[in-house]
Structures are given as structure tokens and as C-alpha cells.
Design a protein around this motif. Structure first.
Motif, PDB file in Angstrom:
ATOM      1  N   THR A  79       0.829  -1.201   0.000  1.00 39.43           N
ATOM      2  CA  THR A  79       0.000   0.000   0.000  1.00 39.43           C
ATOM      3  C   THR A  79       0.867   1.256   0.000  1.00 39.43           C
ATOM      4  N   PRO A  80       0.695   2.120  -1.007  1.00 37.09           N
ATOM      5  CA  PRO A  80       1.498   3.355  -1.051  1.00 37.09           C
ATOM      6  C   PRO A  80       1.140   4.272   0.115  1.00 37.09           C
ATOM      7  N   PHE A  81       2.142   4.989   0.586  1.00 31.41           N
ATOM      8  CA  PHE A  81       1.891   6.020   1.592  1.00 31.41           C
ATOM      9  C   PHE A  81       1.936   7.373   0.892  1.00 31.41           C
ATOM     10  N   GLU A  82       0.808   8.037   0.844  1.00 32.10           N
ATOM     11  CA  GLU A  82       0.712   9.306   0.149  1.00 32.10           C
ATOM     12  C   GLU A  82       0.872  10.439   1.159  1.00 32.10           C
ATOM     13  N   ILE A  83       1.905  11.232   0.966  1.00 28.48           N
ATOM     14  CA  ILE A  83       2.214  12.318   1.904  1.00 28.48           C
ATOM     15  C   ILE A  83       1.029  13.261   2.095  1.00 28.48           C
ATOM     16  N   GLU A  84       0.315  13.512   1.013  1.00 28.47           N
ATOM     17  CA  GLU A  84      -0.802  14.458   1.124  1.00 28.47           C
ATOM     18  C   GLU A  84      -1.928  13.924   2.003  1.00 28.47           C
ATOM     19  N   GLU A  85      -1.923  12.606   2.268  1.00 26.23           N
ATOM     20  CA  GLU A  85      -2.943  12.020   3.121  1.00 26.23           C
ATOM     21  C   GLU A  85      -2.562  12.041   4.600  1.00 26.23           C
ATOM     22  N   PHE A  86      -1.340  12.470   4.900  1.00 25.94           N
ATOM     23  CA  PHE A  86      -0.882  12.457   6.291  1.00 25.94           C
ATOM     24  C   PHE A  86      -1.779  13.272   7.226  1.00 25.94           C
ATOM     25  N   PRO A  87      -2.233  14.479   6.836  1.00 23.99           N
ATOM     26  CA  PRO A  87      -3.141  15.216   7.735  1.00 23.99           C
ATOM     27  C   PRO A  87      -4.432  14.448   8.039  1.00 23.99           C
ATOM     28  N   ASN A  88      -4.966  13.734   7.041  1.00 19.46           N
ATOM     29  CA  ASN A  88      -6.179  12.949   7.280  1.00 19.46           C
ATOM     30  C   ASN A  88      -5.896  11.783   8.216  1.00 19.46           C
ATOM     31  N   TYR A  89      -4.712  11.196   8.053  1.00 20.40           N
ATOM     32  CA  TYR A  89      -4.329  10.109   8.948  1.00 20.40           C
ATOM     33  C   TYR A  89      -4.240  10.617  10.385  1.00 20.40           C
ATOM     34  N   ILE A  90      -3.605  11.746  10.567  1.00 21.69           N
ATOM     35  CA  ILE A  90      -3.446  12.311  11.907  1.00 21.69           C
ATOM     36  C   ILE A  90      -4.800  12.639  12.527  1.00 21.69           C
ATOM     37  N   THR A  91      -5.717  13.170  11.727  1.00 18.42           N
ATOM     38  CA  THR A  91      -7.059  13.481  12.236  1.00 18.42           C
ATOM     39  C   THR A  91      -7.749  12.223  12.746  1.00 18.42           C
ATOM     40  N   ALA A  92      -7.672  11.149  11.944  1.00 16.71           N
ATOM     41  CA  ALA A  92      -8.305   9.897  12.348  1.00 16.71           C
ATOM     42  C   ALA A  92      -7.635   9.320  13.590  1.00 16.71           C
ATOM     43  N   LEU A  93      -6.300   9.317  13.599  1.00 18.57           N
ATOM     44  CA  LEU A  93      -5.567   8.789  14.747  1.00 18.57           C
ATOM     45  C   LEU A  93      -5.900   9.566  16.011  1.00 18.57           C
ATOM     46  N   ASP A  94      -5.944  10.879  15.902  1.00 21.17           N
ATOM     47  CA  ASP A  94      -6.207  11.723  17.065  1.00 21.17           C
ATOM     48  C   ASP A  94      -7.582  11.432  17.664  1.00 21.17           C
ATOM     49  N   LEU A  95      -8.598  11.362  16.818  1.00 21.70           N
ATOM     50  CA  LEU A  95      -9.955  11.117  17.310  1.00 21.70           C
ATOM     51  C   LEU A  95     -10.071   9.758  18.002  1.00 21.70           C
ATOM     52  N   VAL A  96      -9.528   8.734  17.355  1.00 20.80           N
ATOM     53  CA  VAL A  96      -9.653   7.386  17.915  1.00 20.80           C
ATOM     54  C   VAL A  96      -8.775   7.230  19.150  1.00 20.80           C
ATOM     55  N   GLN A  97      -7.571   7.782  19.105  1.00 21.75           N
ATOM     56  CA  GLN A  97      -6.665   7.666  20.247  1.00 21.75           C
ATOM     57  C   GLN A  97      -7.236   8.363  21.475  1.00 21.75           C
ATOM     58  N   SER A 164      -1.145   0.096  12.893  1.00 20.51           N
ATOM     59  CA  SER A 164      -0.360  -0.661  11.917  1.00 20.51           C
ATOM     60  C   SER A 164       0.142   0.248  10.804  1.00 20.51           C
ATOM     61  N   GLU A 165      -0.732   1.103  10.292  1.00 22.60           N
ATOM     62  CA  GLU A 165      -0.320   2.044   9.258  1.00 22.60           C
ATOM     63  C   GLU A 165       0.754   2.994   9.793  1.00 22.60           C
ATOM     64  N   GLY A 166       0.622   3.384  11.046  1.00 23.57           N
ATOM     65  CA  GLY A 166       1.577   4.310  11.637  1.00 23.57           C
ATOM     66  C   GLY A 166       2.948   3.707  11.856  1.00 23.57           C
ATOM     67  N   GLN A 167       3.039   2.379  11.904  1.00 22.88           N
ATOM     68  CA  GLN A 167       4.337   1.743  12.129  1.00 22.88           C
ATOM     69  C   GLN A 167       5.325   2.055  11.006  1.00 22.88           C
ATOM     70  N   ARG A 168       4.835   2.138   9.785  1.00 19.16           N
ATOM     71  CA  ARG A 168       5.741   2.466   8.677  1.00 19.16           C
ATOM     72  C   ARG A 168       6.264   3.893   8.828  1.00 19.16           C
ATOM     73  N   ILE A 169       5.393   4.790   9.244  1.00 16.65           N
ATOM     74  CA  ILE A 169       5.810   6.175   9.464  1.00 16.65           C
ATOM     75  C   ILE A 169       6.824   6.235  10.592  1.00 16.65           C
ATOM     76  N   GLN A 170       6.575   5.471  11.656  1.00 15.23           N
ATOM     77  CA  GLN A 170       7.501   5.459  12.788  1.00 15.23           C
ATOM     78  C   GLN A 170       8.877   4.965  12.383  1.00 15.23           C
ATOM     79  N   HIS A 171       8.911   3.937  11.548  1.00 15.62           N
ATOM     80  CA  HIS A 171      10.215   3.404  11.161  1.00 15.62           C
ATOM     81  C   HIS A 171      11.019   4.447  10.389  1.00 15.62           C
TER      82      HIS A 171
END
Length: 235
Positions: A79-97, A164-171
Motif C-alpha cells: 500500500t502506497p503512503f501518500e504524503i498528502e494524506e498524512f493530515p487525514n491520517y493524523i485526524t483519524a488517529l487523534d480522534l480514535v486515540q 499498523s499504518e503508523g508503524q511504517r511512518i515510525q520506522h
């Protein structure tokens, strides 16, 4: 084929599928398999010395975690990681976390606290060792221990996928983080989450979870600015 042989073959496929899943997952999370790289079922079966059936099972698990994508033509890719989607990822992570951590503060018991603290100790052990791959795994286990205390399986399942998706970013950023921060500082932000949960304070837990997400975002953006994408092959 006897029933015994059929049973042994079925067990072998399951064990083989688990090994393929774990190995492909490790290679994806550590970026040995690049974003967008094609995963050919036949080639993988040959590489692992197994039939296509356990390969297919492993791929299905990776698809469910969002690490592999099946294209309309049935081609499987990392699965490609699209940089422009990072803000949407953070929004989802923040709400669920925030929701998970708030609920954990409300519903945790002594056994949950012990599990959360033990998971954090295991994470910090990997921080001191500088084992990036293990750090991402232990970090995920820490947050899933919090999710278990939240007593909401719907949130826990989605949280698992986000982590799981965030693990690639963390690495991508862990090497940078360990160069910038002393090991004792790296990861100490977990302490605030634990303290809020132990205190049974949902408002504070929500606040600490939000700050934890913002720290993750800040570190990644700083990494991006310092490295200017020079060592990354993102799509």
C-alpha cells in the motif's frame, strides 16, 4: 490421502501462512518492501517454498491491516503512503486515540494497569537497545493494551489498523528521533498517558492522548523537513 496426512498438510499450510505473513509484514514495516512494490503470488510461493494457498492467506491478512492493496486488475502491491494524506491520517488517529484513552481511564482495572505498564517497560527496553523494528511493535502493543482497557471492540479494531499504518511512518523517523533525543526522553510521553489512566481522569486522558498524537505529528514533520524526502520512495 489419509485424514492424518490431510490434517498435517492443513496444519503446515496454516503455519506456513503465518510465517509468510509475519515475514512480509516485517519487510513492509521496515521498508525492505517499498511503497507501491508489486507482490506476485507465484514468486512469493517459490521464494518461501510453499504452495500459493498459504501465500494467499498471508496476503489476505495484510490486506485487512491496510498494508497490502489489491488493484482492480487483481495485482497486489504494498500500500502506497501518500504524503498528502498524512493530515487525514493524523485526524483519524487523534480522534480514535483520544476516545480509546478516555474510555480506558473510565473502565480500567488493576490488571489493565499492570498490562499497560508492562507494555511500556517492554517498549522502553527496545528504545534503549535502539531496535527500531521492535520499538514499533512494542509501541503498538502498549497502545493496544490501553485499547483493551477501554472495553470497546469496535474502536479497538480500527485503532489497531491505524497503529499498523503508523508503524511504517515510525520506522522512517525513529533513527532521526534517536539521534535527536536521549533514550530516556524518547518514549517518556507514555508516562503521562499512564498517569491519567491510573488516576481515572477521562478529561486528562483525552488531553494527554491528543498531545501524544501531536508529538507524533511534530516529530514526523521535523523528520520530513530535515531529510527533504531524499531517502524515501513514497508515492
Amino acid at each position: 490421502m489419509s485424514k492424518k496426512n490431510e490434517k498435517e498438510e492443513g496444519t503446515g499450510r496454516r503455519h506456513g501462512g503465518r510465517y509468510i505473513y509475519e515475514e512480509l509484514r516485517r519487510q513492509i514495516l521496515t521498508l525492505q518492501l517499498k511503497h507501491g512494490e508489486q507482490l506476485d503470488e507465484i514468486s512469493l510461493a517459490t521464494t518461501f517454498g510453499l504452495s500459493r494457498s498459504p501465500v494467499r492467506d498471508a496476503m489476505a491478512r495484510l490486506v485487512s491491516e491496510g498494508l497490502v492493496t489489491i488493484l482492480p486488475n487483481r495485482t497486489a502491491i504494498v500500500t502506497p503512503f501518500e504524503i498528502e494524506e498524512f493530515p487525514n491520517y493524523i485526524t483519524a488517529l487523534d480522534l480514535v486515540q483520544r476516545a480509546v484513552t478516555r474510555l480506558a481511564a473510565m473502565h480500567r482495572n488493576e490488571e489493565d494497569i499492570r498490562a499497560i505498564e508492562a507494555a511500556n517497560e517492554a517498549y522502553m527496553e527496545m528504545v534503549y537497545k535502539g531496535d527500531f523494528s521492535a520499538m514499533t511493535e512494542r509501541n503498538k502493543e502498549f497502545h493496544l493494551a490501553i485499547a483493551a482497557a477501554a472495553r470497546n471492540n469496535y474502536l479497538a479494531r480500527y485503532y489497531d489498523k491505524l497503529l499498523s499504518e503508523g508503524q511504517r511512518i515510525q520506522h522512517l523517523q525513529f533513527d532521526f528521533m534517536t539521534r535527536q533525543d536521549a533514550p530516556s526522553k524518547l518514549g517518556r510521553d507514555h508516562d503521562d498517558l499512564i498517569a491519567a489512566i491510573k488516576a481515572g481522569n477521562p478529561e486528562l486522558a483525552d488531553k494527554m492522548a491528543h498531545e501524544h498524537t501531536m508529538l507524533f505529528q511534530s516529530r514526523f514533520l521535523t523528520f520530513m523537513q530535515r531529510n527533504l524526502l531524499k531517502d524515501m520512495e513514497l508515492q
